[in-house]
Design a protein around this motif. Structure first.
Motif, PDB file in Angstrom:
ATOM      1  N   UNK B  13      54.335  94.166  10.950  1.00 13.43           N
ATOM      2  CA  UNK B  13      54.766  95.083  12.009  1.00 13.43           C
ATOM      3  C   UNK B  13      56.112  94.590  12.532  1.00 13.43           C
ATOM      4  N   UNK B  14      57.096  95.460  12.542  1.00 14.23           N
ATOM      5  CA  UNK B  14      58.406  95.086  13.071  1.00 14.23           C
ATOM      6  C   UNK B  14      58.749  96.037  14.227  1.00 14.23           C
ATOM      7  N   UNK B  36      53.379  88.893  11.633  1.00 15.05           N
ATOM      8  CA  UNK B  36      53.251  88.575  10.211  1.00 15.05           C
ATOM      9  C   UNK B  36      51.867  88.945   9.722  1.00 15.05           C
ATOM     10  N   UNK B  37      51.779  89.127   8.410  1.00 11.48           N
ATOM     11  CA  UNK B  37      50.489  89.432   7.800  1.00 11.48           C
ATOM     12  C   UNK B  37      49.503  88.307   8.112  1.00 11.48           C
ATOM     13  N   UNK B  38      48.319  88.661   8.606  1.00 10.05           N
ATOM     14  CA  UNK B  38      47.303  87.654   8.898  1.00 10.05           C
ATOM     15  C   UNK B  38      47.454  86.988  10.253  1.00 10.05           C
ATOM     16  N   UNK B  39      48.492  87.352  10.979  1.00 12.32           N
ATOM     17  CA  UNK B  39      48.704  86.723  12.282  1.00 12.32           C
ATOM     18  C   UNK B  39      47.714  87.275  13.324  1.00 12.32           C
ATOM     19  N   UNK B 200      45.537  90.688  13.570  1.00 12.22           N
ATOM     20  CA  UNK B 200      44.920  91.204  14.795  1.00 12.22           C
ATOM     21  C   UNK B 200      45.870  91.140  15.977  1.00 12.22           C
ATOM     22  N   UNK B 201      45.947  92.246  16.713  1.00  5.51           N
ATOM     23  CA  UNK B 201      46.657  92.262  17.988  1.00  5.51           C
ATOM     24  C   UNK B 201      45.611  92.526  19.065  1.00  5.51           C
TER      25      UNK B 201
END
Lengths: 394, 253
Positions: B13-14, B36-39, B200-201
């Motif tokens: 996601x940017x 980032x991916x997996x963050x 995950x956010x």
């Protein structure tokens, strides 16, 4: 160990039930309630006594069997009556099969309709009418037995119900030399056709108008709103007159739209406006979180409407929708102002006959009972539908 | 535990200078960040700070009015096709669960896969039952949402989001509407999900969860990110006065 006393189960206070207890609690709880109860009983006694004496000793019921044919089918020619029978038997086949395939509600509705048939069978109607009722009931029973638990027939029965509508119209109208023009349709037959078409057509139209009025697109929203407000602001009789007097003026050349069809269109368009507002009320009650959740899983707008909004909205406004159906059923009696002879119109024309003068109470009471049976049946079914869907539970 | 072995360096996601107004009220005042991916990112802050609005812009439940958001290579614009594509990649869990009350728990979960992913009914049901098993509520499949507890409802909601096989999960205060004894059962499921490598956010006030699971904590106040750091730095060495106040208040009770 002393604490045990507190954890022991305590039974609820004695709530004895039974008819005597109920009577005492509700009708004879105080001295003035007892007096009111006795007074009420006396009044009820005199009301029922006079009604029963009139119904069983004074009323001249001959007028009903003598005119039963035109009350039920108007001036539909007798030699073509097999067309009506074949429609009834066709519907009986579908009804029997449906009751066999689907449990629960369909079965209850079928039993209710079968009971109406049985009542007709027992009442002193003309023998041919009772024959029809008997055959129809036998067909329902046989098809019920055939259709039992045949799940793979579902699709065909649904198609059958959809086709039953054009089938009915084509059968009743006939073709070629045997054509029975709609001017000959009348009585209960006409009332049922007008009501059935009106109900079936006004429902989807009303849903579309409700969605239209909530649309994001201004053009669609305005058209829907103007339509709904205009139609709701005009009495049905006015619209029926417009349909019968104004419409032909705008029709090209000598094109003549059938009188019955014009009445059907007007009834449908009129009811759709009210239906739209009922449905919109249901849509407004849905919390915005529902739409967000549907969007979050990627459902498109039409699918969100179809699977999330409409099912919830319609469930919550079933009472209002059925109220509208019942109103529409009774409103069909207004078509007599444009020269159609529905059940009520036929009743009036019978009373115009010198042979049957002065029998207004008998004729109108009979017609009222017929209207009541159909309207109450709709109300009954809607209550069953609500219970089936578990409304109020989830 | 802060550094998660699943985190990669590929951005998924940017966000560039994201602004959002509710009429005249400026809710988001230029958010620029990359996930980032997996963050696992935990977003916290006082109420009205724009944290919920921010994660709702990522699947376009709220429209951003300036700046760009790129999710998994697709830029969020007003193009409905793009929005629907992104929503298939992004699962969301709401504070009020928002389960569909007229459908059974199982049908709540299978609706998306059947209607959006065009999965067959049997395959979708099989997958849904497996998810319910993973959420430890397989026995609730044929009940309606109103018949189960809040914690169970929220786990059904998580299963519903996961059934779409999303690459990103958004959690909007997932435990705020729950009774205290049900919070841990939902957090357990989220912890398990975090270990499986999901991006995950999470907007939450559960600071214990944040310290344990997050790779990064973002602190929102009045529409801007005023501090972001790994949990250890965030809790033990906050830089900003507002952050210090927030941490002392949330850890006190």
């Amino acid at each position: 160990m002393e604490n045990l006393a507190f954890t022991q189960e305590v039974k609820p206070p004695n709530t004895q039930k039974g008819p005597v207890k109920w009577l005492k609690d509700n009708l004879f709880s105080t001295w003035y309630n007892s007096i009111l109860t006795c007074l009420g009983l006396v009044i009820l006694f005199f009301v029922f006594k006079s009604v029963f004496t009139w119904v069983f000793t004074q009323a001249n019921w001959k007028v009903i069997p003598a005119n039963l044919q035109i009350l039920s089918i108007g001036s539909y020619p007798l030699e073509q009556i097999w067309r009506v029978s074949s429609v009834i038997y066709g519907l009986a086949v579908l009804l029997g099969l449906s009751a066999g395939i689907w449990n629960g509600l369909t079965r209850q509705i079928t039993v209710a309709i079968g009971c109406i048939g049985a009542i007709i069978l027992l009442l002193p109607f003309h023998i041919s009418v009772r024959e029809h009722a008997l055959i129809a009931n036998v067909i329902i029973a046989v098809c019920f037995a055939i259709g039992r638990d045949r799940d793979n027939w579902k699709r065909w029965v649904v198609i059958g119900w959809v086709l039953s509508f054009p089938w009915t119209m084509i059968m009743l109208h006939g073709f070629g030399a045997d054509t029975v023009t709609t001017t000959n349709w009348g009585g209960l037959l006409l009332t049922l056709i007008l009501a059935a078409i009106g109900i079936l057509a006004c429902f989807p139209l009303g849903v579309l108008l409700a969605l239209g009025r909530r649309s994001q697109l201004p053009a669609i929203r305005w058209v829907s709103t103007i339509y709904i407000e205009t139609v709701r602001g005009v009495p049905l009789i006015t619209l029926l007159f417009m349909g019968s007097l104004l419409l032909p003026i705008f029709m090209p050349g000598d094109f003549q739209l059938d009188k019955v069809i014009r009445a059907m269109v007007v009834l449908t368009l009129f009811s759709a406006a009210y239906m739209a507002e009922n449905v919109r009320g249901g849509l407004q009650a849905i919390p915005p979180g529902q739409v967000e959740a549907a969007q979050a899983v990627g459902l498109t707008y039409p699918k969100t409407m179809l699977f999330i909004d409409l099912p919830q909205a319609l469930r919550s406004v079933i009472p209002a929708i059925v109220g509208q159906f019942i109103a529409l059923f009774k409103d069909t009696s207004l078509v007599s102002v444009v020269g159609l002879l529905d059940l009520l119109g036929i009743g009036r024309s019978i009373l115009g006959n010198p042979d049957w003068q002065g029998l207004q109470p008998e004729v109108y009471l009979f017609i009222a009972v017929i209207y009541f049976i159909f309207c109450y049946a709709m109300s009954f079914v809607s209550q069953k539908v609500e219970a089936d869907l578990g409304i109020g539970k989830h | 535990m802060a550094e998660n072995e699943n985190t990669t360096n590929d951005p998924i996601i940017i966000c560039e200078d994201v602004h959002k107004w509710f009429d005249d009220f400026h809710v988001l005042k230029g958010i620029t960040t990359t996930f980032k991916k997996g963050e696992k990112a935990v977003i916290c802050g006082p109420s009205g700070s724009g944290k919920s609005t921010f994660i709702r812009t990522i699947n376009h439940l709220e429209e951003h009015q300036r700046g760009t958001i790129i999710v998994d290579g697709i830029e969020l614009s007003n193009d409905l096709r793009n929005i629907n594509l992104i929503r298939q990649e992004v699962g969301m869990v709401f504070q009020q669960f928002n389960l569909f009350p007229h459908l059974t728990n199982l049908k709540n979960i299978t609706l998306g896969p059947i209607q959006v992913r065009k999965m067959s009914k049997s395959a979708a049901e099989e997958a849904a039952l497996a998810l319910l098993e993973r959420m430890d509520i397989a026995d609730q499949a044929y009940k309606y949402p109103a018949e189960i507890s809040g914690g169970q409802q929220q786990r059904v909601a998580i299963a519903r989001a996961l059934a779409m096989e999303p690459k990103i999960m958004l959690f909007d205060e997932p435990t705020s509407a729950l009774d205290p004894e049900m919070i841990s059962e939902v957090l357990d499921v989220m912890r398990e999900l975090a270990h499986s490598g999901m991006t995950m956010l999470v907007v939450t006030h559960e600071m214990g969860f944040a310290r344990e699971v997050a790779d990064r904590i973002m602190f929102f106040d009045e529409g801007v990110v005023i501090e972001e750091a790994a949990p250890a730095d965030f809790f033990d060495n906050p830089q900003h006065e507002r952050t210090k106040l927030f941490i002392s208040q949330t850890l006190q009770h």
